[in-house]
Design a protein around this motif. Structure first.
Motif, short mmCIF file in Angstrom:
data_model
loop_
_atom_site.label_atom_id
_atom_site.label_comp_id
_atom_site.label_asym_id
_atom_site.label_seq_id
_atom_site.Cartn_x
_atom_site.Cartn_y
_atom_site.Cartn_z
N UNK A 146 39.19 36.87 34.50
CA UNK A 146 37.57 36.30 34.92
C UNK A 146 36.69 37.14 35.32
N UNK A 147 37.19 37.85 36.29
CA UNK A 147 36.15 38.84 36.62
C UNK A 147 35.59 39.89 35.58
N UNK A 148 36.47 40.42 34.96
CA UNK A 148 36.40 41.32 33.74
C UNK A 148 35.51 40.74 32.64
N UNK A 149 35.93 39.33 32.30
CA UNK A 149 35.15 38.82 31.10
C UNK A 149 33.57 38.32 31.51
N UNK A 150 33.79 38.11 32.93
CA UNK A 150 32.19 37.77 33.18
C UNK A 150 31.35 39.04 33.06
N UNK A 151 31.80 40.06 33.56
CA UNK A 151 31.06 41.39 33.57
C UNK A 151 30.62 41.54 32.13
N UNK A 152 31.49 41.34 31.38
CA UNK A 152 31.33 41.71 29.88
C UNK A 152 30.21 40.83 29.39
N UNK A 153 30.47 39.57 29.82
CA UNK A 153 29.51 38.32 29.27
C UNK A 153 28.09 38.81 29.77
N UNK A 154 27.95 39.27 30.89
CA UNK A 154 26.58 39.58 31.51
C UNK A 154 26.02 41.00 30.63
#
Length: 218
Positions: A129-137
């Protein structure tokens, strides 16, 4: 692929995703991205304080759901209080090297490299989740970026919601694991976007509603 629940998805989008919904998420994401750029972008300080990390988490967690009574801006997009990521502020020394390395990747990054960095730095308590959120931003740092290379937030609940809306048989505790699962998530989440004309920022709401429906009907 999504026809069984197409009427539901149309309803969720048409009733709940209006101007305030979109603007609150856009503004929150822009504030979160600005904090990350100030720390890790070109000419950045190379450092993010615990307070700024918490502020980043609160900003990206902002939403305003249309059709709710009363309609108001809340900090609930990824869960009330957002403990799964904001609690990492207590371990910034552990999280900072990973944050800096991930944010240094180009938008629309090589996912294999992104997951490799996670394996190298092993930030405590930060999963997909944390990883995908940063990639999303990071994906949103390019003006008008809106194509199939756009990374999207992924949690176990969103993963299950997507499977349910596709018509799959979804196990209660199904969860994505690793780069291959995330690639598959993106493939099908972008198919959902195309089918229902969704913005990237609308996808996690639709998938969260899919997971709620799955739980209600199970």
């Amino acid at each position: 692929m999504f026809e069984r629940y197409a009427a539901r998805v149309d309803e969720w989008r048409d009733i709940h995703s209006g101007v305030d919904f979109i603007n609150s998420r856009k503004q929150g994401e822009a504030e979160a991205r600005a904090l990350l750029d100030a720390a890790f972008g070109p000419g950045g300080s190379g450092f993010m304080s615990a307070d700024d990390f918490r502020a980043m988490c609160m900003a990206v967690n902002r939403e305003c759901i249309e059709g709710s009574v009363p309609k108001r801006i809340t900090c609930t997009r990824f869960g009330a209080g957002y403990p799964s990521l904001s609690s990492r502020a207590a371990n910034m020394a552990d999280v900072l090297p990973w944050l800096a390395a991930l944010w240094a990747l180009p938008p629309g990054p090589d996912l294999h490299e992104a997951f490799r960095l996670h394996d190298v730095h092993r930030p405590s308590g930060v999963g997909i989740f944390g990883q995908s959120l940063l990639l999303y931003l990071k994906s949103g740092s390019v003006a008008d970026a809106d194509d199939a290379s756009f990374c999207l937030p992924c949690t176990p609940a969103l993963w299950r919601g997507l499977g349910f809306l596709k018509g799959d048989s979804v196990k209660k505790y199904a969860t994505p694991r690793g780069c291959a699962d995330y690639r598959m998530f993106l493939l099908h989440a972008h198919a959902l976007r195309e089918r229902f004309c969704l913005l990237p920022l609308e996808v996690d709401y639709i998938l969260s509603q899919g997971e709620r429906l799955r739980i209600f009907t199970s």
